[in-house]
Design a protein around this motif. Structure first.
Motif, short mmCIF file in Angstrom:
data_model
loop_
_atom_site.label_atom_id
_atom_site.label_comp_id
_atom_site.label_asym_id
_atom_site.label_seq_id
_atom_site.Cartn_x
_atom_site.Cartn_y
_atom_site.Cartn_z
N ASN A 1 0.84 -1.20 0.00
CA ASN A 1 0.00 0.00 0.00
C ASN A 1 0.87 1.25 0.00
O ASN A 1 1.80 1.38 0.80
N PHE A 2 0.56 2.17 -0.90
CA PHE A 2 1.35 3.38 -1.04
C PHE A 2 0.47 4.44 -1.69
O PHE A 2 -0.31 4.15 -2.60
N ASP A 3 0.59 5.68 -1.24
CA ASP A 3 -0.19 6.77 -1.80
C ASP A 3 0.52 7.29 -3.06
O ASP A 3 1.45 8.09 -2.98
N TRP A 4 0.05 6.84 -4.20
CA TRP A 4 0.66 7.26 -5.47
C TRP A 4 0.15 8.62 -5.93
O TRP A 4 0.65 9.16 -6.92
N GLU A 5 -0.79 9.18 -5.22
CA GLU A 5 -1.28 10.53 -5.51
C GLU A 5 -1.69 10.67 -6.99
O GLU A 5 -1.31 11.60 -7.68
N ASN A 6 -2.48 9.70 -7.43
CA ASN A 6 -3.00 9.71 -8.82
C ASN A 6 -1.88 9.77 -9.85
O ASN A 6 -1.96 10.46 -10.87
N ASP A 7 -0.82 9.03 -9.58
CA ASP A 7 0.33 9.00 -10.48
C ASP A 7 -0.07 8.57 -11.89
O ASP A 7 -0.85 7.63 -12.07
N GLU B 1 10.80 4.13 -0.34
CA GLU B 1 11.64 5.21 -0.84
C GLU B 1 11.79 5.14 -2.35
O GLU B 1 11.80 6.16 -3.04
N LEU B 2 11.87 3.92 -2.88
CA LEU B 2 11.93 3.78 -4.34
C LEU B 2 10.61 4.22 -4.97
O LEU B 2 10.60 4.89 -6.01
N LYS B 3 9.49 3.85 -4.38
CA LYS B 3 8.19 4.28 -4.90
C LYS B 3 8.08 5.81 -4.85
O LYS B 3 7.59 6.43 -5.80
N HIS B 4 8.53 6.39 -3.75
CA HIS B 4 8.50 7.85 -3.63
C HIS B 4 9.33 8.49 -4.75
O HIS B 4 8.91 9.48 -5.36
N VAL C 1 10.04 7.29 -7.77
CA VAL C 1 9.36 7.17 -9.06
C VAL C 1 8.20 8.15 -9.14
O VAL C 1 7.99 8.82 -10.16
N ARG C 2 7.44 8.24 -8.07
CA ARG C 2 6.28 9.15 -8.06
C ARG C 2 6.71 10.60 -8.31
O ARG C 2 6.09 11.30 -9.12
N GLU C 3 7.77 11.05 -7.64
CA GLU C 3 8.21 12.43 -7.81
C GLU C 3 8.79 12.67 -9.20
O GLU C 3 8.59 13.75 -9.78
N LEU C 4 9.47 11.70 -9.75
CA LEU C 4 9.98 11.85 -11.12
C LEU C 4 8.82 11.91 -12.10
O LEU C 4 8.83 12.72 -13.04
N HIS C 5 7.82 11.08 -11.91
CA HIS C 5 6.65 11.10 -12.79
C HIS C 5 5.94 12.45 -12.72
O HIS C 5 5.44 12.94 -13.75
N LYS C 6 5.87 13.02 -11.53
CA LYS C 6 5.23 14.34 -11.40
C LYS C 6 5.92 15.37 -12.29
O LYS C 6 5.29 16.36 -12.71
N ASN C 7 7.18 15.14 -12.55
CA ASN C 7 7.96 16.07 -13.36
C ASN C 7 8.17 15.56 -14.79
O ASN C 7 9.10 15.98 -15.48
N ASP C 8 7.31 14.61 -15.19
CA ASP C 8 7.27 14.12 -16.57
C ASP C 8 8.54 13.37 -16.95
O ASP C 8 8.94 13.37 -18.12
N VAL D 1 6.21 -3.14 -12.71
CA VAL D 1 5.26 -2.21 -13.34
C VAL D 1 4.08 -1.95 -12.42
O VAL D 1 3.67 -0.80 -12.21
N ASN D 2 3.53 -3.00 -11.83
CA ASN D 2 2.35 -2.84 -10.99
C ASN D 2 2.64 -2.13 -9.68
O ASN D 2 1.90 -1.24 -9.26
N GLU D 3 3.71 -2.54 -9.00
CA GLU D 3 3.96 -2.05 -7.65
C GLU D 3 4.84 -0.80 -7.61
O GLU D 3 4.77 -0.02 -6.66
N TYR D 4 5.65 -0.57 -8.66
CA TYR D 4 6.56 0.57 -8.64
C TYR D 4 6.34 1.53 -9.81
O TYR D 4 7.06 2.51 -9.94
N HIS D 5 5.38 1.23 -10.68
CA HIS D 5 5.02 2.08 -11.82
C HIS D 5 6.23 2.33 -12.74
O HIS D 5 6.38 3.41 -13.31
N ILE D 6 7.07 1.32 -12.89
CA ILE D 6 8.23 1.42 -13.77
C ILE D 6 7.75 1.50 -15.22
O ILE D 6 6.81 0.84 -15.63
#
Length: 649
Positions: free
Chosen positions: A116-122, A222-225, A227-234, A303-308
């Motif tokens: 469980n992780f808050d992907w913030e609508n990634d 921390e790895l999920k965080h 990826v999420r922050e990088l995705h926020k920045n395209d 792909v599923n758990e880390y949105h790679i």
């Protein structure tokens, strides 16, 4: 222990609200489950219907629980095994050779994970392949010495998503990070004996577990965080994955899990020796169902758990083998093509291994983009050694169409590169004639000797201004050749910082400033960093449309003209001795024109330009500045330089 959730599938530790299901493939040994607690270890027998898969459900198990699997060897000794499906490890994996049964109980343990992780609508950036700019880097090496981030984040997953680092990526105008292996790996015993470390990480243990060394506290979150922050920045994230072998080595190597669980995980010559198509002691057999399932499950997990966003497959020819024979129609390729999750991600192959017929450049299926070493070698030869490579260089500029047919673009564009993690950095390519790998402890025998480099008169560092400026120009020549060729540009991230590895072209074991990016830039290197960022931005405005024009039904209606400096077309015979040329691309239906002026001679040449109307200058590598001006009729191209001009109709 009976429970309605007790099941042989999925493999690994699957957490539920009221407990955890454990399952493992083990046809060669009966195993039991060990749960580690603060008070005492608890052992559980596992159920099996077929003596191949063992499983049970244990109530009241929570996230963070440490576990492993126990087996008994032929001498009656108990050995603790890691779960091949481990999602996390309790600590970095280290061992002393030989790894005996007693020591196995002191190593890192598998950990039950709550994903469980808050992907913030990634949302995945999903950059079109023709607009993708790959930026290859090492998680630790890129940020370990970066002065712009807090010390606790240097060299860590979280370091790669700090605001100043993200701002750097955005300033460099890249779209996609390609990370050297971040799955759990271990340092080989021969490196430990020499006080060295497996820095690159191509020695995997548990394919699904993030390497714990790169975490401050919790590698999974921390790895999920990150990826999420990088995705926020395209910014996309691609993982370099190693499924061709494991860290268990040859028959003398350590046993972490697979060797004890299933001898058929590997290709065998005989019971005493593993097939070695990788140079690492063993080869994973993807014709074996258990291995095949493990690899496919692993890819879906990332792909599923880390949105790679995609994968670069190390020594990918191994994955397409039916024992000795490679096929683009192998089960592995077909399975990914039909998988609703994996068919959507970016797929990059290193299209070779060291086995029979291992070099398979151009032979992978559609939607697989291949690392194009032909582009690397020929482009370096043209600019840095200058034998008669003009014809071959021209072929590489146009997308290596002798290997990658334009009829298969853009779903099969080559991945063009000048420098990679293995080999010289860009700065070292123009600063060294020979490799200098003495620090690796192998008497400079390791690493490639075919570097096609040029020190321009002095081996290594110099204060000679003329040599420094010439090296800088050659770096620009190589980068323009890369960015304005037809393909997916792959850049080594440290090249933007003009990082030198002191001539080491195989720094896989150098966890020190040899491999750590140097952020203290000289004036000329700071100017190069800005020049590279600007030229990538210009490339993104021009080349995607040009590549698309060569990727549609009208691709054969585009006009390509090769000329001498005087404007006359080059004949086939002239290609044998030519040392300069121009390339004029006139897109169908007046959609734009692109002009390359390439001068590898020792003198300035005046190029007569097509037509008599104005061209817009994109760049001229003879200067550090981005030239913004219109050019008409002719242009003087200085020695050992090239220009790119453009006209939008």
């Amino acid at each position: 222990m009976k429970n309605k959730k007790s099941s042989p599938f999925p493999f690994g530790a699957t957490l539920y609200d009221d407990g955890c299901n454990f399952s493992i493939h083990s046809p060669d040994n009966i195993v039991s489950l060990i749960i580690f607690t603060d008070s005492e270890n608890q052992e559980y027998k596992l159920k099996t219907h077929d003596q191949i898969v063992y499983y049970t459900f244990i109530p009241n198990i929570t996230s963070g629980t440490q576990y492993g699997f126990k087996t008994i060897d032929n001498d009656g000794h108990s050995r603790l095994l890691l779960d091949p499906y481990s999602h996390s490890l309790s600590k970095p994996l280290q061992y002393n050779s030989p790894l005996d049964t007693e020591q196995s109980w002191t190593l890192s343990k598998s950990i039950v994970v709550d994903h469980n992780f808050d992907w913030e609508n990634d949302t995945a950036p999903n950059h079109p392949i023709e607009k993708t700019i790959l930026f290859e880097l090492h998680i630790k090496g890129f940020t370990q010495q970066c002065p712009h981030i807090a010390p606790q984040y240097q060299g860590k997953y979280l370091g790669l998503c700090q605001p100043d680092i993200i701002q750097f990526f955005k300033q460099q105008n890249i779209t996609t990070l390609q990370l050297l292996p971040i799955t759990s790996f271990v340092t080989e015993s021969h490196l430990k004996e020499n006080n060295l470390t497996n820095f690159w990480g191509y020695n995997s243990v548990c394919f699904m577990a993030p390497h714990p060394n790169y975490a401050e506290k919790d590698a999974v979150n921390e790895l999920k965080h990150m990826v999420r922050e990088l995705h926020k920045n395209d910014i996309e994230v691609i993982l370099d994955v190693v499924f061709n072998h494991t860290a268990e080595g040859d028959h003398n190597g350590p046993c972490f899990h697979l060797k004890a669980l299933d001898k058929n995980y590997y290709l065998h010559n005989n019971p005493q020796q593993y097939m070695n198509y990788t140079g690492c002691g063993n080869t994973l057999d993807l014709t074996h169902q258990a291995s095949f399932t493990l690899v496919l499950d692993t890819l879906r997990h990332w792909v599923n758990e880390y949105h790679i966003d995609g994968f670069r497959f190390d020594l990918a020819t191994t994955l397409g083998r039916d024992h000795e024979n490679f096929s683009p129609h192998s089960g592995f390729f077909m399975a990914i093509a039909q998988d609703p999750i994996l068919q959507k991600v970016k797929l990059i192959a290193e299209p070779w291994d060291i086995g029979p017929n291992g070099y398979q450049l151009g032979n992978y299926p559609d939607n697989w983009h291949e690392c194009n070493d032909k582009f690397r070698d020929i482009t370096k030869s043209y600019w840095l050694q200058q034998p008669n490579f003009a014809k071959n260089f021209a072929t590489q500029l146009m997308g290596s169409r002798d290997i990658f047919s334009a009829s298969r673009w853009p779903q099969k564009l080559p991945v063009n590169f000048i420098s990679y993690h293995d080999g010289f950095t860009l700065q070292d390519l123009v600063s060294y004639n020979d490799k200098h790998n003495e620090a690796n402890g192998e008497n400079n025998r390791d690493g490639h000797s075919d570097n096609r480099s040029n020190n321009h008169g002095v081996e290594g560092d110099t204060n000679n201004t003329a040599i420094i400026l010439l090296r800088d120009k050659q770096k620009r020549n190589l980068m323009i050749s890369l960015l304005f060729s037809f393909g997916i540009p792959h850049l080594l991230a440290v090249d933007s910082l003009s990082h030198s590895q002191q001539g080491n072209n195989n720094a896989y074991c150098q966890d020190n400033p040899i491999s750590w990016a140097d952020w203290n830039l000289s004036h000329i290197n700071d100017v190069f960093k800005q020049w590279l960022a600007d030229i990538i931005a210009i490339r993104q405005q021009i080349m995607p449309d040009v590549i698309r024009a060569f990727s549609n039904e009208n691709r054969n209606k585009n006009k390509i003209t090769w000329s001498n400096a005087n404007g006359t077309q080059i004949t086939p015979a002239q290609w044998l001795n030519i040392d300069h040329f121009s390339l004029h691309i006139d897109l169908f239906n007046h959609d734009g024109e692109l002009l390359y002026l390439i001068n590898a001679t020792d003198t300035s040449l005046t190029f007569n330009l097509p037509k008599s109307t104005k061209w817009s200058m994109v760049c001229d590598t003879s200067t550090q500045n981005i030239i913004v001006k219109d050019v008409n009729v002719s242009y003087i191209q200085h020695p050992h330089s090239l220009s790119v001009l453009y006209r939008a109709n």
